[in-house]
Every structure is written in structure tokens, then in C-alpha cells.
Design an enzyme around this catalytic site. Structure first.
Site, PDB file in Angstrom:
ATOM      1  N   ASN A 159       0.762  -1.177  -0.001  1.00 39.61           N
ATOM      2  CA  ASN A 159       0.051  -0.050  -0.031  1.00 39.61           C
ATOM      3  C   ASN A 159       0.758   1.297  -0.025  1.00 39.61           C
ATOM      4  O   ASN A 159       0.360   2.470  -0.697  1.00 39.61           O
ATOM      5  CB  ASN A 159      -1.162  -0.084   1.174  1.00 39.61           C
ATOM      6  CG  ASN A 159      -0.282  -0.350   2.441  1.00 39.61           C
ATOM      7  OD1 ASN A 159       0.882  -0.622   2.561  1.00 39.61           O
ATOM      8  ND2 ASN A 159      -1.236   0.006   3.598  1.00 39.61           N
ATOM      9  N   SER A 215       6.742  -5.613  -1.524  1.00 45.28           N
ATOM     10  CA  SER A 215       5.692  -6.611  -2.052  1.00 45.28           C
ATOM     11  C   SER A 215       5.864  -6.941  -3.515  1.00 45.28           C
ATOM     12  O   SER A 215       6.179  -6.014  -4.390  1.00 45.28           O
ATOM     13  CB  SER A 215       4.390  -5.975  -1.799  1.00 45.28           C
ATOM     14  OG  SER A 215       3.305  -6.663  -2.255  1.00 45.28           O
ATOM     15  N   GLU A 216       5.585  -8.242  -4.031  1.00 40.88           N
ATOM     16  CA  GLU A 216       5.543  -8.575  -5.446  1.00 40.88           C
ATOM     17  C   GLU A 216       4.611  -8.038  -6.136  1.00 40.88           C
ATOM     18  O   GLU A 216       4.584  -7.811  -7.311  1.00 40.88           O
ATOM     19  CB  GLU A 216       5.279 -10.068  -5.403  1.00 40.88           C
ATOM     20  CG  GLU A 216       4.117 -10.555  -4.746  1.00 40.88           C
ATOM     21  CD  GLU A 216       4.156 -11.033  -3.350  1.00 40.88           C
ATOM     22  OE1 GLU A 216       4.923 -10.363  -2.716  1.00 40.88           O
ATOM     23  OE2 GLU A 216       3.282 -11.999  -2.645  1.00 40.88           O
ATOM     24  N   VAL A 237      -1.584 -10.263   9.403  1.00 43.31           N
ATOM     25  CA  VAL A 237      -1.248 -10.973  10.726  1.00 43.31           C
ATOM     26  C   VAL A 237      -0.743 -12.275  10.635  1.00 43.31           C
ATOM     27  O   VAL A 237       0.241 -12.792  10.953  1.00 43.31           O
ATOM     28  CB  VAL A 237      -2.436 -10.722  11.622  1.00 43.31           C
ATOM     29  CG1 VAL A 237      -2.268 -11.983  12.781  1.00 43.31           C
ATOM     30  CG2 VAL A 237      -2.789  -9.510  12.334  1.00 43.31           C
ATOM     31  N   PRO A 238      -1.379 -13.216   9.501  1.00 45.99           N
ATOM     32  CA  PRO A 238      -0.987 -14.585   9.242  1.00 45.99           C
ATOM     33  C   PRO A 238       0.710 -14.502   8.809  1.00 45.99           C
ATOM     34  O   PRO A 238       1.373 -15.429   9.111  1.00 45.99           O
ATOM     35  CB  PRO A 238      -1.800 -14.966   7.984  1.00 45.99           C
ATOM     36  CG  PRO A 238      -2.973 -14.195   8.130  1.00 45.99           C
ATOM     37  CD  PRO A 238      -2.439 -12.984   8.670  1.00 45.99           C
ATOM     38  N   GLU A 297       4.772  -4.623  11.737  1.00 45.19           N
ATOM     39  CA  GLU A 297       3.793  -3.798  11.451  1.00 45.19           C
ATOM     40  C   GLU A 297       2.540  -4.351  10.755  1.00 45.19           C
ATOM     41  O   GLU A 297       2.578  -4.668   9.621  1.00 45.19           O
ATOM     42  CB  GLU A 297       4.137  -2.409  10.796  1.00 45.19           C
ATOM     43  CG  GLU A 297       5.060  -1.824  11.546  1.00 45.19           C
ATOM     44  CD  GLU A 297       4.481  -1.060  12.644  1.00 45.19           C
ATOM     45  OE1 GLU A 297       3.426  -0.975  12.774  1.00 45.19           O
ATOM     46  OE2 GLU A 297       5.392  -0.415  13.366  1.00 45.19           O
ATOM     47  N   GLY A 357      -1.828  -5.809  10.543  1.00 46.83           N
ATOM     48  CA  GLY A 357      -3.157  -5.181  10.155  1.00 46.83           C
ATOM     49  C   GLY A 357      -3.915  -4.766  11.551  1.00 46.83           C
ATOM     50  O   GLY A 357      -3.448  -4.663  12.463  1.00 46.83           O
ATOM     51  N   CYS A 386      -3.493   0.494   6.715  1.00 51.87           N
ATOM     52  CA  CYS A 386      -3.629  -0.639   7.858  1.00 51.87           C
ATOM     53  C   CYS A 386      -4.414   0.044   9.240  1.00 51.87           C
ATOM     54  O   CYS A 386      -4.935  -0.620   9.864  1.00 51.87           O
ATOM     55  CB  CYS A 386      -2.108  -1.010   8.368  1.00 51.87           C
ATOM     56  SG  CYS A 386      -1.147   0.491   8.523  1.00 51.87           S
ATOM     57  N   GLY A 388       0.591  -5.994  16.223  1.00 57.37           N
ATOM     58  CA  GLY A 388       2.278  -5.790  15.971  1.00 57.37           C
ATOM     59  C   GLY A 388       3.094  -5.819  17.258  1.00 57.37           C
ATOM     60  O   GLY A 388       2.540  -5.842  18.296  1.00 57.37           O
ATOM     61  N   GLU A 413       7.864   2.008  14.582  1.00 53.81           N
ATOM     62  CA  GLU A 413       8.375   2.939  13.705  1.00 53.81           C
ATOM     63  C   GLU A 413       8.446   4.287  13.910  1.00 53.81           C
ATOM     64  O   GLU A 413       7.452   4.654  14.859  1.00 53.81           O
ATOM     65  CB  GLU A 413       7.773   2.337  12.049  1.00 53.81           C
ATOM     66  CG  GLU A 413       8.071   0.895  11.979  1.00 53.81           C
ATOM     67  CD  GLU A 413       7.766   0.562  10.492  1.00 53.81           C
ATOM     68  OE1 GLU A 413       6.541   0.847   9.834  1.00 53.81           O
ATOM     69  OE2 GLU A 413       8.786   0.018   9.765  1.00 53.81           O
TER      70      GLU A 413
HETATM   71  P1  NAD Z   1       1.129  -9.844   3.193  1.00 54.38           P
HETATM   72  O1  NAD Z   1       1.298 -10.238   4.535  1.00 54.38           O
HETATM   73  O2  NAD Z   1       0.483 -10.574   2.110  1.00 54.38           O
HETATM   74  O3  NAD Z   1       2.581  -9.635   2.641  1.00 54.38           O
HETATM   75  C1  NAD Z   1       3.581  -8.642   3.106  1.00 54.38           C
HETATM   76  C2  NAD Z   1       5.055  -8.855   2.619  1.00 54.38           C
HETATM   77  O4  NAD Z   1       5.424 -10.436   3.243  1.00 54.38           O
HETATM   78  C3  NAD Z   1       5.167  -9.167   1.160  1.00 54.38           C
HETATM   79  O5  NAD Z   1       6.113  -8.830   0.679  1.00 54.38           O
HETATM   80  C4  NAD Z   1       5.265 -10.724   0.805  1.00 54.38           C
HETATM   81  O6  NAD Z   1       5.904 -11.184  -0.272  1.00 54.38           O
HETATM   82  C5  NAD Z   1       6.043 -11.145   2.170  1.00 54.38           C
HETATM   83  N1  NAD Z   1       5.816 -12.568   2.714  1.00 54.38           N
HETATM   84  C6  NAD Z   1       4.701 -13.332   2.628  1.00 54.38           C
HETATM   85  N2  NAD Z   1       5.018 -14.707   3.122  1.00 54.38           N
HETATM   86  C7  NAD Z   1       6.295 -14.586   3.548  1.00 54.38           C
HETATM   87  C8  NAD Z   1       7.003 -15.289   4.359  1.00 54.38           C
HETATM   88  N3  NAD Z   1       6.763 -16.609   4.748  1.00 54.38           N
HETATM   89  N4  NAD Z   1       8.170 -15.009   4.853  1.00 54.38           N
HETATM   90  C9  NAD Z   1       8.716 -13.688   4.607  1.00 54.38           C
HETATM   91  N5  NAD Z   1       7.860 -12.785   3.731  1.00 54.38           N
HETATM   92  C10 NAD Z   1       6.568 -13.227   3.515  1.00 54.38           C
HETATM   93  O7  NAD Z   1       0.412  -8.434   3.367  1.00 54.38           O
HETATM   94  P2  NAD Z   1      -0.012  -7.520   1.961  1.00 54.38           P
HETATM   95  O8  NAD Z   1      -1.244  -8.148   1.539  1.00 54.38           O
HETATM   96  O9  NAD Z   1       1.104  -7.239   0.969  1.00 54.38           O
HETATM   97  O10 NAD Z   1      -0.264  -6.093   2.991  1.00 54.38           O
HETATM   98  C11 NAD Z   1      -1.441  -5.926   3.437  1.00 54.38           C
HETATM   99  C12 NAD Z   1      -1.418  -6.267   4.904  1.00 54.38           C
HETATM  100  O11 NAD Z   1      -0.300  -5.327   5.584  1.00 54.38           O
HETATM  101  C13 NAD Z   1      -2.574  -5.741   5.716  1.00 54.38           C
HETATM  102  O12 NAD Z   1      -3.058  -6.558   6.622  1.00 54.38           O
HETATM  103  C14 NAD Z   1      -2.340  -4.465   6.320  1.00 54.38           C
HETATM  104  O13 NAD Z   1      -2.968  -4.111   7.296  1.00 54.38           O
HETATM  105  C15 NAD Z   1      -0.785  -4.545   6.511  1.00 54.38           C
HETATM  106  N6  NAD Z   1      -0.155  -3.351   6.662  1.00 54.38           N
HETATM  107  C16 NAD Z   1       0.083  -2.785   7.838  1.00 54.38           C
HETATM  108  C17 NAD Z   1       0.681  -1.568   7.961  1.00 54.38           C
HETATM  109  C18 NAD Z   1       1.133  -1.089   9.485  1.00 54.38           C
HETATM  110  O14 NAD Z   1       2.162  -0.384   9.556  1.00 54.38           O
HETATM  111  N7  NAD Z   1       0.749  -1.742  10.327  1.00 54.38           N
HETATM  112  C19 NAD Z   1       0.837  -0.863   7.042  1.00 54.38           C
HETATM  113  C20 NAD Z   1       0.750  -1.368   5.647  1.00 54.38           C
HETATM  114  C21 NAD Z   1      -0.198  -2.392   5.681  1.00 54.38           C
END
Ligand code: NAD
Length: 488
Positions: free
Chosen positions: A157, A182-183, A234-235, A254, A256, A288, A458, A462
Site C-alpha cells: 500500500n 511486495s511482489e 497478521v498471518p 507492523e 493489520g 492498515c 504488531g 516505527e
Molecule cells: P502480506 O502479509 O500478504 O505480505 C507482506 C509481505 O510479506 C510481502 O512482501 C510478501 O511477499 C511477504 N511474505 C509473504 N509470506 C512471507 C513469508 N513466509 N516470509 C517472509 N515474507 C513473506 O501483506 P500485503 O497483502 O502485502 O499487505 C496488506 C497487509 O499489510 C494488511 O493486513 C495491512 O493491514 C498490513 N499493513 C500494515 C501496516 C502497518 O504499518 N501496521 C501498513 C501497511 C499494511
């Protein structure tokens, strides 16, 4: 690559762009049209190895520079980002689909703020002198040391901002970084790496490798890595935190949220509606910290819904590269389908659709700004993070009820309160289980203030001086000044 300001290869390692077409393809899709704007490749094992080796080799060299020297490089990079804001913002818009109206003021500029702020702090990261008394006048001192090689993993995002919210404090403290965007949004972090290098950061100090989760997992597991900072769901956070624990690595998570925004009867109506708009529809809801559970006190509820609906009629959806556009598409077709699925679920479970609720009649992955009323606390849309432009309105009678319902979630990223009653504002915020809170505004996240979540949202913070504690560790040194007093 089609755009002049675009990066010239998939990865930036050891001070140079690198390509290896053997890696699986990552197509970067412009969400407003579905067109492929760039084709990149996931990092192959030799490239991941090269990035980690470069970061490891550069770290002692970078840490040996004075903080002031490191800071100067970060601040120079910040200036360069501001000078190139227009190009970087266009790239961020291509990468994410967020309107240029937003990216011009919220992305590269936020990245520049982080580099400027932590660049300014870098020269003042000192330890303490601790007098211990006694006959010889023993004393101790502390040294704030870097952790070593840090891995940053980004969500889609805010790709430019995330790279710098992680990179700037890490580098200020004398660490080096391997960053994996992110990809879904692979482009912007590469420009940050290029600019940092141009500003004088030695080769290997900030590297970018592309890839899916497997590349992230490889980075997290590597023995050379001392710290992992993830922005994501979170997952994913659970997996990354667990993998980091194997090597007892430091983490910042950081993740969700499903944050509450509480609006009392005495609130300024226009400001409260404005806060709800900022907290639900900026970046088309893909933030988020969004306050997606809007608790509105009974006396103001009808007026709130009426004004919110009126103001949403002024949304300008369309080509995000047009500066008049103030509402863009979802980042991807997949995310659009997830959000549409939640909207269907809301309807099925009996929430009342006030406005929106459909895919917009436009090319690209647009969803209308959507408001549900009569939402109950147990509905799926009240419990799960949607990450799209879907606002749910809940009605409440009194303060105690609002606080209890607001806290009834496993997330704890953010919370907000709108009221003109000064003591109530602070009393309520004091009881809310959330890391980043607002009173009479919403979603502003300046670099000077800590940002991060509690509960499942989290670990760590940051921004601000807090981030320094998460990218450094303290060595304490006891200095004996007299004879050693041993028992035998
Ligand atoms: P995502 O969890 O699918 O992916 C996040 C990153 O982790 C990607 O770069 C992905 O390639 C990588 N990843 C996936 N599996 C992994 C693994 N096993 N080991 C290491 N890296 C791995 O999240 P998303 O869909 O890209 O982003 C949306 C989420 O991010 C939402 O839940 C949102 O709330 C959260 N978010 C949080 C904040 C914050 O500051 N708290 C800011 C922005 C987004």
C-alpha cells in the site's frame, strides 16, 4: 520497462541494478487499467546470496563512519527525493494505482521526511555515563550499537514510504539493509536504493531484491540477518516472527488492524465526517490504521450518515494520473475480489447498505466508496480486516459501552475519538487498546510520532526516537577503577 523514470532492472544489489531472467516473472500491473507497466523477475538464490553478502560486507564500513557522516548521506537522499517528487509520485501511482493527488503529498514526501529526521538524529546516538561510587569511583558506560544486517519486507500500500520508514532508522544506526518489496508493487523501493547510492551510501548499504513470500522467508532464515522488520498481514507476521525466533532475531511487526473510531454526540459534525473519510477512503481504504469500525453515538447518528453520504458524492474516480482524481482503484484484481466478497458478506449478514457496494463502471479495479449502517459487532465485516473502501457504522448509547465494544477485537493498531469534551477525550483514549491514537483527527502519521500496534497488530514501533531502540542495541561496560575485591 516503459516509463523513463522507471528502474532499469529488477534488483539493486551492491550499488548497481542487477537482472537475472531465470527468476520467476513478476508482472507489475497498473491497477487503473490492468495494463502491464513493467516485467520483473524474482530474485534467484545467487542474487539473494549476493545481496546478503553485500550487506554483510558493507555493514562494518558503514558503522565505522561517524553518525554525522551517515546522517549527511541520508539527508542528501531526502533532498534528492524532494527534487524528484513528481517523477517518484508518478511511479508510485503506476505501482499502486493511488491517485497522483495523494502520491504527490504522501509517499515520496513521507520517505524524504524519514530520511531527513533519522539523518538528523544519526549524529546524536550516544550512550550514557553511569557513576557507581565506591572507593575507586567505579563507573559504567553504555554504547548504542547497530544490530548488523537488517531485512525489511514491505506491503503493497505504501511502497516508497515503507522502504524509508524501515531503511532510514536502520541506516542511521549503522545497520545495512536488504529490502524486499511486495511482489504487487515492486518498482518504488528500487528508486530509493538508487537515490541512496547516488547520495553517497556505499555499495551494499541498502539493497533491494524482488520476490514472493519464498524470497522473504529465505532472507528471514539467513544466519547473517540480525533483525527483520515486516509490514504485512497478521498471518504473514506469525510466520515471519516464528522464523525470526529460531535465530533469536530482533523483529518489528507492523501488521493489520480493525480500528475503532468513536464519535460522540458533541463532536463537530464536519470534522467527524472528515475524520471518517480520512480513516476509511484515503488510498481507497488500503491503509492498515484505518478506523473502519465507526461507533457513532445515537444523537448524532442520522446527521452523521446524511453528511457522510453527501460528501461521498463529491468523490472523483478515474485515471489516477489526472490530478483531479481523488479516489483510485484497488491495488490488484485479487484485492478487489476480496473486498467485493466482504461487501457480499455484509449484505448476506444483514447490514444496511447506505451507499456504494459495487465495482465501479470503469476500466481497472475500482470499487465505489461503501458505507454500511446497522452493523452488529458479530458480523464478519465488523471483525475481519477488509483493506478496502468499506466503512461500517455502529450505534452506541454511552461512553462505557463504546469503549468496551471498541476493545472487543484481537487487533490493536489504532483508535480515534471525536468529542469537544476535553476530559472525555483523554479518558477514552486512555482505555483504548491501541498503539497509534488520534483525538479530533485521524490517520496522520508524521515521522516525529511513534507508529505501531498492540495485540495482534504488531510488535515494536516505527518512526520517532522509538525506532532507534528497535534498530540498535545497548552494550554496557563496567569500568573497575580500584583493586579487585575477590573472596579467595
Ligand atoms: P502480506 O502479509 O500478504 O505480505 C507482506 C509481505 O510479506 C510481502 O512482501 C510478501 O511477499 C511477504 N511474505 C509473504 N509470506 C512471507 C513469508 N513466509 N516470509 C517472509 N515474507 C513473506 O501483506 P500485503 O497483502 O502485502 O499487505 C496488506 C497487509 O499489510 C494488511 O493486513 C495491512 O493491514 C498490513 N499493513 C500494515 C501496516 C502497518 O504499518 N501496521 C501498513 C501497511 C499494511
Amino acid at each position: 520497462m516503459t516509463h523513463t523514470a522507471q528502474p532499469t532492472a529488477s534488483h539493486f544489489i551492491n550499488g548497481a541494478y542487477v537482472e537475472d531472467t531465470a527468476g520467476s516473472e513478476i508482472a507489475c500491473i497498473y491497477p487503473a487499467s490492468g495494463a502491464v507497466v513493467a516485467r520483473l523477475h524474482s530474485a534467484t538464490p545467487p542474487l539473494v546470496e549476493a545481496a546478503l553478502a553485500a550487506a554483510k560486507a558493507a555493514q562494518p564500513v558503514w558503522a565505522a563512519m561517524s553518525g554525522t557522516e551517515r546522517g549527511r548521506i541520508l539527508r542528501r537522499a531526502s533532498d534528492m527525493i524532494r527534487e524528484r517528487n513528481e517523477d517518484l509520485s508518478r511511479l508510485e501511482t503506476l505501482d499502486t494505482g493511488k491517485p497522483l493527488q495523494e502520491t504527490l503529498v504522501a509517499d515520496a514526501t513521507s520517505a524524504a521526511d524519514a530520511l531527513e529526521y533519522f539523518g538528523g538524529l544519526a549524529g546524536s546516538l550516544t550512550g550514557e555515563h553511569i557513576p557507581l561510587g565506591g572507593a575507586g569511583g567505579d563507573w559504567a558506560y553504555t554504547v548504542r550499537e547497530p544490530l548488523g544486517v537488517c531485512v525489511g519486507i514491505g506491503a503493497w500500500n505504501y511502497p516508497t514510504q515503507i522502504a524509508c520508514w524501515k531503511g532510514a532508522p536502520a541506516l542511521a544506526c549503522g545497520n545495512t539493509m536488504v529490502f524486499k518489496p511486495s511482489e504487487t508493487t515492486p518498482l518504488c523501493a528500487l528508486k530509493i536504493a538508487e537515490i541512496l547510492h547516488e547520495a553517497g551510501a556505499p555499495a551494499g548499504v541498502f539493497n533491494v531484491v524482488q520476490g514472493y513470500g519464498d524470497v522473504g522467508a529465505t532472507l528471514v532464515a539467513d544466519d547473517r540477518v540480525a533483525k527483520v522488520s515486516l509490514t504485512g498481514s497478521v498471518p504473514t507476521g506469525r510466520k515471519v516472527y516464528a522464523a525470526a525466533a529460531e535465530g533469536m532475531k530482533h523483529v518489528t511487526m507492523e501488521l493489520g488492524g480493525k480500528s475503532p473510531l468513536i464519535i460522540f454526540d458533541d463532536a463537530d459534525l464536519e470534522d467527524a465526517v472528515g475524520g471518517a473519510v480520512l480513516g476509511n477512503f484515503y488510498s481507497s481504504g488500503q491503509v492498515c490504521s484505518n478506523g473502519t469500525r465507526v461507533f457513532v453515538q445515537s444523537g448524532i447518528r442520522e446527521a452523521f450518515l446524511t453528511r457522510l453520504t453527501e460528501r461521498l458524492k463529491t468523490v472523483v474516480m478515474g485515471d489516477p494520473l489526472e490530478e483531479a482524481t481523488n479516489f483510485g482503484p484497488m491495488v490488484s484484481e485479487a484485492q478487489m475480489n476480496i473486498v467485493l466478497g466482504y461487501i457480499d458478506k455484509g449484505l448476506e449478514e444483514g447490514a444496511r447498505l447506505v451507499t456504494g457496494g459495487r465495482r465501479a463502471d470503469l476500466e481497472g479495479f475500482f470499487i465505489e466508496p461503501t458505507v454500511f449502517a446497522d452493523v452488529t459487532d458479530t458480523m464478519t465485516i465488523a471483525r475481519e480486516e477488509i483493506f478496502g473502501p468499506v466503512l461500517s457504522v455502529f450505534e452506541f448509547a454511552d461512553e462505557g459501552e463504546a469503549v468496551a465494544r471498541a476493545n472487543d477485537t484481537s487487533f490493536g493498531l489504532s483508535a480515534g475519538v471525536f468529542t469537544r469534551d476535553l476530559t472525555r477525550a483523554h479518558r477514552v483514549i486512555g482505555q483504548l487498546e491501541a498503539g497509534s491514537c488520534w483525538i479530533n483527527t485521524y490517520n496522520l502519521a508524521p515521522v516525529e510520532a511513534p507508529f505501531g500496534g498492540s495485540k495482534l497488530s504488531g510488535v515494536g514501533r516505527e518512526n520517532s526516537k522509538e525506532a532507534i531502540y528497535h534498530y540498535s542495541q545497548v552494550k554496557s561496560v563496567y569500568v573497575g577503577m580500584g583493586p579487585v575485591d575477590a573472596p579467595f
